[in-house]
Design a protein around this motif. Structure first.
Motif, PDB file in Angstrom:
ATOM      1  N   SER A 181       7.997  -1.489  11.547  1.00  0.00           N
ATOM      2  CA  SER A 181       8.264  -0.123  11.102  1.00  0.00           C
ATOM      3  C   SER A 181       7.278   0.351  10.046  1.00  0.00           C
ATOM      4  CB  SER A 181       9.689  -0.023  10.544  1.00  0.00           C
ATOM      5  OG  SER A 181       9.811  -0.788   9.346  1.00  0.00           O
ATOM      6  N   LEU A 182       6.565  -0.578   9.418  1.00  0.00           N
ATOM      7  CA  LEU A 182       5.605  -0.204   8.379  1.00  0.00           C
ATOM      8  C   LEU A 182       4.302   0.335   8.962  1.00  0.00           C
ATOM      9  CD1 LEU A 182       6.089  -3.258   5.979  1.00  0.00           C
ATOM     10  CD2 LEU A 182       7.118  -0.981   5.782  1.00  0.00           C
ATOM     11  N   GLY A 183       4.022   0.006  10.197  1.00  0.00           N
ATOM     12  CA  GLY A 183       2.802   0.494  10.834  1.00  0.00           C
ATOM     13  C   GLY A 183       1.573  -0.300  10.432  1.00  0.00           C
ATOM     14  N   THR A 184       1.240  -0.242   9.158  1.00  0.00           N
ATOM     15  CA  THR A 184       0.107  -0.996   8.618  1.00  0.00           C
ATOM     16  C   THR A 184       0.543  -1.663   7.313  1.00  0.00           C
ATOM     17  OG1 THR A 184      -0.741   0.901   7.383  1.00  0.00           O
ATOM     18  CG2 THR A 184      -1.627   0.552   9.599  1.00  0.00           C
ATOM     19  N   VAL A 185      -0.024  -2.838   7.057  1.00  0.00           N
ATOM     20  CA  VAL A 185       0.271  -3.535   5.809  1.00  0.00           C
ATOM     21  C   VAL A 185      -1.021  -4.067   5.199  1.00  0.00           C
ATOM     22  CG1 VAL A 185       2.608  -4.217   6.486  1.00  0.00           C
ATOM     23  CG2 VAL A 185       0.682  -5.740   6.984  1.00  0.00           C
ATOM     24  N   VAL A 186      -0.991  -4.223   3.889  1.00  0.00           N
ATOM     25  CA  VAL A 186      -2.046  -4.931   3.169  1.00  0.00           C
ATOM     26  C   VAL A 186      -1.408  -6.172   2.564  1.00  0.00           C
ATOM     27  CG1 VAL A 186      -3.711  -4.875   1.277  1.00  0.00           C
ATOM     28  CG2 VAL A 186      -3.342  -2.824   2.672  1.00  0.00           C
ATOM     29  N   ASP A 187      -1.888  -7.345   2.957  1.00  0.00           N
ATOM     30  CA  ASP A 187      -1.403  -8.596   2.370  1.00  0.00           C
ATOM     31  C   ASP A 187      -2.251  -8.865   1.137  1.00  0.00           C
ATOM     32  OD1 ASP A 187      -0.331 -11.022   1.771  1.00  0.00           O
ATOM     33  OD2 ASP A 187      -0.730 -11.967   3.700  1.00  0.00           O
ATOM     34  N   VAL A 188      -1.697  -8.555  -0.011  1.00  0.00           N
ATOM     35  CA  VAL A 188      -2.426  -8.600  -1.281  1.00  0.00           C
ATOM     36  C   VAL A 188      -2.474 -10.049  -1.773  1.00  0.00           C
ATOM     37  CG1 VAL A 188      -2.516  -7.709  -3.630  1.00  0.00           C
ATOM     38  CG2 VAL A 188      -1.617  -6.265  -1.788  1.00  0.00           C
ATOM     39  N   GLY A 189      -3.682 -10.612  -1.837  1.00  0.00           N
ATOM     40  CA  GLY A 189      -3.802 -12.024  -2.153  1.00  0.00           C
ATOM     41  C   GLY A 189      -3.371 -12.880  -0.979  1.00  0.00           C
ATOM     42  N   GLY A 190      -3.734 -12.466   0.237  1.00  0.00           N
ATOM     43  CA  GLY A 190      -3.242 -13.086   1.468  1.00  0.00           C
ATOM     44  C   GLY A 190      -3.962 -14.337   1.912  1.00  0.00           C
ATOM     45  N   GLY A 191      -4.870 -14.864   1.088  1.00  0.00           N
ATOM     46  CA  GLY A 191      -5.508 -16.147   1.392  1.00  0.00           C
ATOM     47  C   GLY A 191      -6.256 -16.146   2.708  1.00  0.00           C
ATOM     48  N   HIS A 203       5.123  -8.964  15.725  1.00  0.00           N
ATOM     49  CA  HIS A 203       5.321  -7.507  15.775  1.00  0.00           C
ATOM     50  C   HIS A 203       4.063  -6.866  16.351  1.00  0.00           C
ATOM     51  CE1 HIS A 203       9.012  -7.740  13.309  1.00  0.00           C
ATOM     52  NE2 HIS A 203       8.389  -8.741  12.723  1.00  0.00           N
ATOM     53  N   PRO A 204       4.002  -6.718  17.678  1.00  0.00           N
ATOM     54  CA  PRO A 204       2.771  -6.271  18.343  1.00  0.00           C
ATOM     55  C   PRO A 204       2.256  -4.898  17.913  1.00  0.00           C
ATOM     56  CG  PRO A 204       4.311  -7.224  19.923  1.00  0.00           C
ATOM     57  CD  PRO A 204       5.056  -7.089  18.633  1.00  0.00           C
ATOM     58  N   GLY A 205       3.125  -4.045  17.358  1.00  0.00           N
ATOM     59  CA  GLY A 205       2.668  -2.723  16.946  1.00  0.00           C
ATOM     60  C   GLY A 205       2.095  -2.680  15.544  1.00  0.00           C
ATOM     61  N   LEU A 206       2.136  -3.784  14.846  1.00  0.00           N
ATOM     62  CA  LEU A 206       1.708  -3.830  13.439  1.00  0.00           C
ATOM     63  C   LEU A 206       0.208  -4.084  13.335  1.00  0.00           C
ATOM     64  CD1 LEU A 206       2.824  -3.861  10.485  1.00  0.00           C
ATOM     65  CD2 LEU A 206       2.979  -6.354  10.709  1.00  0.00           C
ATOM     66  N   ARG A 207      -0.409  -3.464  12.326  1.00  0.00           N
ATOM     67  CA  ARG A 207      -1.810  -3.713  11.993  1.00  0.00           C
ATOM     68  C   ARG A 207      -1.874  -4.095  10.516  1.00  0.00           C
ATOM     69  NH1 ARG A 207      -4.966  -1.510  16.098  1.00  0.00           N
ATOM     70  NH2 ARG A 207      -6.842  -1.627  14.806  1.00  0.00           N
ATOM     71  N   GLY A 208      -2.950  -4.792  10.125  1.00  0.00           N
ATOM     72  CA  GLY A 208      -2.971  -5.197   8.730  1.00  0.00           C
ATOM     73  C   GLY A 208      -4.323  -5.622   8.206  1.00  0.00           C
ATOM     74  N   THR A 209      -4.360  -5.749   6.874  1.00  0.00           N
ATOM     75  CA  THR A 209      -5.565  -6.150   6.141  1.00  0.00           C
ATOM     76  C   THR A 209      -5.184  -7.186   5.095  1.00  0.00           C
ATOM     77  OG1 THR A 209      -6.572  -3.965   6.403  1.00  0.00           O
ATOM     78  CG2 THR A 209      -7.437  -5.354   4.625  1.00  0.00           C
ATOM     79  N   VAL A 210      -5.985  -8.222   4.967  1.00  0.00           N
ATOM     80  CA  VAL A 210      -5.857  -9.174   3.867  1.00  0.00           C
ATOM     81  C   VAL A 210      -6.865  -8.804   2.792  1.00  0.00           C
ATOM     82  CG1 VAL A 210      -6.443 -11.542   3.161  1.00  0.00           C
ATOM     83  CG2 VAL A 210      -4.886 -11.165   5.070  1.00  0.00           C
ATOM     84  N   GLY A 245      -2.705   4.017   1.226  1.00  0.00           N
ATOM     85  CA  GLY A 245      -2.267   4.591   2.481  1.00  0.00           C
ATOM     86  C   GLY A 245      -1.573   3.673   3.453  1.00  0.00           C
ATOM     87  N   ALA A 246      -1.425   2.389   3.159  1.00  0.00           N
ATOM     88  CA  ALA A 246      -0.721   1.491   4.079  1.00  0.00           C
ATOM     89  C   ALA A 246       0.783   1.701   3.976  1.00  0.00           C
ATOM     90  CB  ALA A 246      -1.068   0.035   3.776  1.00  0.00           C
ATOM     91  N   GLY A 247       1.494   1.323   5.025  1.00  0.00           N
ATOM     92  CA  GLY A 247       2.942   1.447   5.005  1.00  0.00           C
ATOM     93  C   GLY A 247       3.613   0.408   4.124  1.00  0.00           C
ATOM     94  N   GLY A 248       2.933  -0.734   3.921  1.00  0.00           N
ATOM     95  CA  GLY A 248       3.511  -1.785   3.091  1.00  0.00           C
ATOM     96  C   GLY A 248       2.441  -2.605   2.410  1.00  0.00           C
TER      97      GLY A 248
END
Length: 346
Positions: A181-191, A203-210, A245-248
Motif C-alpha cells: 500500500s505504500l507504493g514506494t519505500v526508502v530503506d534508510v540504512g538498509g545495508g 509484494h510485487p507492486g512495491l518499489r524501493g530504494t536503499v 516523496g516515498a510512501g514509506g
C-alpha cells in the motif's frame, strides 16, 4: 518478569557450574581466543599446519609466545595437543571456522576488523561511566561508523551479520504489514538490501530504494535477485536530508545505534521527506520496560561503540513526538515489532 527470571536462571547456572567471580571477569581467555582468530589459527590447523613452530612461521609471530597462547586454549577446551606437539580443534574450536565458511573469521572477534577493535573499547567502560563519552571515539579518534565506511571489508562483514538476523525474520515482517500500500519505500540504512529484497518479493507492486554508506552491496543483491527494475540504492547518510516523496521510510535496527539527539535528527529527516502523507516504519526489538534490557550485553555495546542504547517503545515514542511524529500502529513480526509513525502538527 521474564527478563528477571532469565537473570536469576543465569545466576543459578553460574553457581551450579562453580563459576567464580574471577572466571566471570576473566580477560585472559577472551583475548587468547581473539588473537587466535585474528591470526587465523583454526584455518591453518584445519589444513594441516599443526605445531607451534609451523604456525608461528605462518603467522609471523614468536614461536614461544604463540605456543603459550595456544596451550592456554588447550587448557580451556578450545584446542587439543598431541604428544608430537601438534594442535587440533575441539568442537568449540571448530566454531572459529564457521562464520561465513572456513575462509572467513568471525567478524566480531577478529582484531583486524572495526567490530573486533570496537570490543577492545570495553577497557574504557569506567571512563564512559564517569564522562558519558563514547569509548570508540575516545580510543581511536574517530567514530565506529566512519571507520566502517572507510574499511569496506569490515563494512561488508557488518552488513552480512545484520542480514542474517533479518533473513530469519523477513517472512514474518513481510506479512505483518501491508507494504504494498505504500507504493514506494526508502530503506534508510538498509545495508546490503536483504530486507528490501524480501519485501519486494512478497509484494510485487512495491518499489524501493536503499540508502546506506555504500550503494554497491545492495545493488548487487537486487541484481542477483532479479529486482533491478523495482529496486535501486544510493550512497548517503541518514544524518542528512533524505530523498523526498516515498510512501514509506523504513528504519530497521537503527534507533539503538545512536544517541537521543541523533535519533531525533534521523526521525526528523524521515518526517520531512515523508510529508505530507508518507509513513515512517521502525522495525526493531525494543527493551521490555524502563530499565530492563532485552539483551544487556548488546545494550552495553551500543553504549561503548556509539553512545546508543536499547530503548523501550515509550522512549522511542517520546523521541518521535519531539519531531512531530505519532504512533499510528504497532504490529508483531517474529520477535520484533513494527512501529508505524505518521507526521503530526508540531
Amino acid at each position: 518478569m521474564a527478563t528477571f527470571e532469565a537473570t536469576a536462571e543465569t545466576a543459578a547456572k553460574n553457581l551450579e557450574s562453580g563459576r567464580t567471580l574471577r572466571e566471570l571477569s576473566d580477560l585472559v581467555t577472551p583475548m587468547a581466543i581473539r588473537v587466535a582468530i585474528t591470526l587465523r589459527i583454526a584455518q591453518k590447523i584445519d589444513v594441516g599446519r599443526l605445531t607451534a613452530e609451523v604456525l608461528a612461521a605462518d603467522t609471523g609471530t614468536d614461536a614461544d609466545v604463540l605456543e603459550r597462547i595456544l596451550l592456554h586454549l588447550v587448557t580451556v577446551g578450545v584446542l587439543t595437543r598431541n604428544e608430537r606437539g601438534e594442535f587440533g580443534l575441539t568442537r568449540i574450536g571448530e566454531d572459529m571456522l564457521v562464520e561465513s565458511g572456513k575462509a572467513a573469521n568471525p567478524p566480531w572477534l577478529d582484531l583486524n576488523t572495526v567490530a573486533g577493535r570496537a570490543e577492545l573499547t570495553f577497557t574504557r567502560l569506567l571512563d564512559v561511566a564517569r564522562t558519558g563519552k563514547v569509548a570508540y571515539s575516545a580510543q581511536y579518534g574517530t567514530s565506529f561508523w566512519d571507520d566502517l565506511t572507510r574499511d569496506t571489508s569490515s563494512g561488508t562483514a557488518f552488513d552480512l551479520v545484520m542480514a542474517r538476523g533479518m533473513e530469519r525474520r523477513i517472512h514474518e515482517i513481510a506479512k505483518a504489514y501491508d507494504w504494498g500500500s505504500l507504493g514506494t519505500v526508502v530503506d534508510v540504512g538498509g545495508g546490503n538490501g536483504t530486507l528490501l529484497a524480501g519485501l519486494l518479493h512478497a509484494h510485487p507492486g512495491l518499489r524501493g530504494t536503499v540508502l546506506d554508506r555504500h550503494a554497491e552491496p545492495a545493488l548487487r543483491t537486487f541484481k542477483d535477485a532479479g529486482l533491478s527494475e523495482r529496486a535501486t540504492a544510493i550512497s548517503g547518510s541518514f544524518l542528512k536530508p533524505l530523498p523526498p516523496g516515498a510512501g514509506g521510510y523504513i528504519l530497521s535496527r537503527i534507533q539503538s545505534d545512536w544517541n537521543d539527539a541523533d535519533v531525533r535528527t534521523i526521525l526528523g529527516h524521515c518526517r520531512k521527506a515523508a510529508e505530507p502523507q508518507g509513513k515512517i516504519i521502525i522495525i526493531d526489538e525494543f527493551a521490555t520496560e524502563e530499565g530492563v534490557r532485552c539483551n544487556s550485553e548488546d545494550d552495553l555495546r551500543m553504549l561503548v561503540y556509539y553512545g546508543g542504547k536499547e530503548r523501550t517503545m515509550e522512549q522511542v515514542r517520546a523521541l518521535a513526538t519531539d519531531v512531530g511524529l505519532s504512533v499510528e500502529s504497532l504490529r508483531a513480526a517474529a520477535d520484533w515489532t513494527i512501529m508505524e509513525l505518521v507526521p503530526t502538527e508540531l
